[in-house]
Design a protein around this motif. Structure first.
Motif, mmCIF file in Angstrom:
data_model
loop_
_atom_site.group_PDB
_atom_site.id
_atom_site.type_symbol
_atom_site.label_atom_id
_atom_site.label_comp_id
_atom_site.label_asym_id
_atom_site.label_seq_id
_atom_site.Cartn_x
_atom_site.Cartn_y
_atom_site.Cartn_z
ATOM 1 N N GLY A 90 0.825 -1.200 0.000
ATOM 2 C CA GLY A 90 0.000 0.000 0.000
ATOM 3 C C GLY A 90 0.855 1.244 0.000
ATOM 4 N N PRO A 91 0.215 2.402 -0.140
ATOM 5 C CA PRO A 91 0.957 3.666 -0.126
ATOM 6 C C PRO A 91 1.527 3.952 1.265
ATOM 7 C CG PRO A 91 -1.407 4.067 -0.182
ATOM 8 C CD PRO A 91 -1.219 2.587 -0.333
ATOM 9 N N THR A 92 2.595 4.738 1.290
ATOM 10 C CA THR A 92 3.227 5.072 2.571
ATOM 11 C C THR A 92 2.455 6.169 3.290
ATOM 12 O OG1 THR A 92 4.694 6.678 1.545
ATOM 13 C CG2 THR A 92 5.538 4.440 1.784
ATOM 14 N N VAL A 93 2.540 6.114 4.599
ATOM 15 C CA VAL A 93 1.942 7.123 5.467
ATOM 16 C C VAL A 93 3.081 7.690 6.311
ATOM 17 C CG1 VAL A 93 0.321 7.521 7.361
ATOM 18 C CG2 VAL A 93 -0.273 5.918 5.537
ATOM 19 N N GLN A 94 3.222 9.016 6.326
ATOM 20 C CA GLN A 94 4.279 9.671 7.092
ATOM 21 C C GLN A 94 3.786 9.943 8.511
ATOM 22 O OE1 GLN A 94 7.357 10.077 5.799
ATOM 23 N NE2 GLN A 94 6.553 9.093 3.965
ATOM 24 N N LEU A 95 4.601 9.553 9.488
ATOM 25 C CA LEU A 95 4.267 9.770 10.898
ATOM 26 C C LEU A 95 5.400 10.515 11.591
ATOM 27 C CD1 LEU A 95 2.953 6.231 11.949
ATOM 28 C CD2 LEU A 95 1.607 8.227 11.277
ATOM 29 N N THR A 96 5.032 11.353 12.536
ATOM 30 C CA THR A 96 6.002 11.989 13.419
ATOM 31 C C THR A 96 5.609 11.628 14.841
ATOM 32 O OG1 THR A 96 6.299 13.821 11.890
ATOM 33 C CG2 THR A 96 7.022 14.176 14.154
ATOM 34 N N ALA A 97 6.535 10.987 15.544
ATOM 35 C CA ALA A 97 6.289 10.612 16.938
ATOM 36 C C ALA A 97 6.893 11.684 17.828
ATOM 37 C CB ALA A 97 6.897 9.248 17.236
ATOM 38 N N VAL A 98 6.074 12.266 18.685
ATOM 39 C CA VAL A 98 6.522 13.339 19.564
ATOM 40 C C VAL A 98 6.302 12.950 21.017
ATOM 41 C CG1 VAL A 98 6.123 15.163 17.866
ATOM 42 C CG2 VAL A 98 4.300 14.546 19.443
ATOM 43 N N GLN A 99 7.130 13.516 21.863
ATOM 44 C CA GLN A 99 7.037 13.289 23.299
ATOM 45 C C GLN A 99 6.076 14.315 23.884
ATOM 46 O OE1 GLN A 99 8.941 10.877 25.140
ATOM 47 N NE2 GLN A 99 7.483 11.408 26.729
ATOM 48 N N ALA A 100 5.090 13.876 24.611
ATOM 49 C CA ALA A 100 4.160 14.798 25.268
ATOM 50 C C ALA A 100 4.761 15.215 26.605
ATOM 51 C CB ALA A 100 2.812 14.130 25.480
ATOM 52 N N HIS A 101 4.637 16.470 26.922
ATOM 53 C CA HIS A 101 5.156 16.988 28.181
ATOM 54 C C HIS A 101 3.999 17.530 29.013
ATOM 55 C CE1 HIS A 101 9.301 16.658 26.849
ATOM 56 N NE2 HIS A 101 8.906 17.140 25.673
ATOM 57 N N ALA A 102 4.036 17.204 30.286
ATOM 58 C CA ALA A 102 2.998 17.712 31.192
ATOM 59 C C ALA A 102 3.306 19.153 31.550
ATOM 60 C CB ALA A 102 2.948 16.856 32.445
ATOM 61 N N VAL A 103 2.275 19.946 31.618
ATOM 62 C CA VAL A 103 2.421 21.348 31.986
ATOM 63 C C VAL A 103 1.454 21.616 33.121
ATOM 64 C CG1 VAL A 103 2.196 23.732 31.203
ATOM 65 C CG2 VAL A 103 3.024 21.962 29.629
ATOM 66 N N LEU A 104 1.996 22.101 34.243
ATOM 67 C CA LEU A 104 1.150 22.444 35.378
ATOM 68 C C LEU A 104 0.593 23.849 35.189
ATOM 69 C CD1 LEU A 104 3.267 21.029 38.321
ATOM 70 C CD2 LEU A 104 1.236 20.034 37.279
#
Length: 185
Positions: free
Chosen positions: A166-180
């Motif tokens: 199938g066709p490619t799908v581009q992904l970006t994995a990012v780190q979520a940061h907690a903000v108080l």
């Protein structure tokens, strides 16, 4: 100049047997040996050239950005069975192609996830992968098998498989940061 035509009356009657031929009898002749039904190998050769679909990968969460530490869900909702009618040497051959296995290429080196089904969206997810931070190209390889009939015969297994990507799908994995935050601001 005057042209004259002559009527020929000598010779055998129209449709009469000429020569030393004699009618011995009549019978039907089986011509199957002259044009046998397609073999499984012939059908498999056709099967490999069929325009099987290239199934698209759907990713959750949608939008191309996924979170590190949370499973990324893969699935496809495209049809996983296709029926083709082809003519092989005058025989009507119906080929039913079905997806037998799914290989989800994560884009993270050689990491793949395999399944025997097309996956499912949240909350029934069955195919997931955990990414680390980075950018990835993911795609789905489907292995197809199937059965065939010749002129309405009983179904016969196709003697092999073929694959589509199938066709490619581009992904970006990012780190979520907690903000108080201060709820009283």
């Amino acid at each position: 100049m005057v042209s004259r035509r002559a009527l020929v009356t000598d010779g055998p009657d129209v449709g009469a047997v000429a020569g030393n031929w004699a009618v011995v009898g009549s019978r039907c002749v089986d011509v199957t040996e002259l044009n046998p039904a397609p073999t499984p190998a012939e059908v498999f050769a056709y099967f490999q050239t069929l325009p099987l679909p290239q199934l698209t990968t759907t990713v959750q969460p949608p939008g191309g950005t996924v979170l590190v530490g949370l499973p990324t869900i893969f699935y496809t909702d495209a049809p996983t069975e296709q029926v083709f009618t082809v003519d092989i040497r005058g025989f009507v051959v119906v080929i039913t192609a079905g997806a037998q296995s799914f290989t989800w290429h994560t884009g993270n080196g050689d990491a793949v996830v395999t399944s025997d089904g097309p996956g499912a969206p949240y909350p029934d997810e069955t195919v997931t992968y955990d990414y680390t931070s980075g950018t990835y190209s993911t795609y789905l390889t489907v292995t197809w098998g199937g059965t065939f009939t010749v002129d309405g015969s009983a179904p016969v297994d196709i003697g092999g498989t073929t694959t589509t990507d199938g066709p490619t799908v581009q992904l970006t994995a990012v780190q979520a940061h907690a903000v108080l935050t201060n709820p009283y601001d």
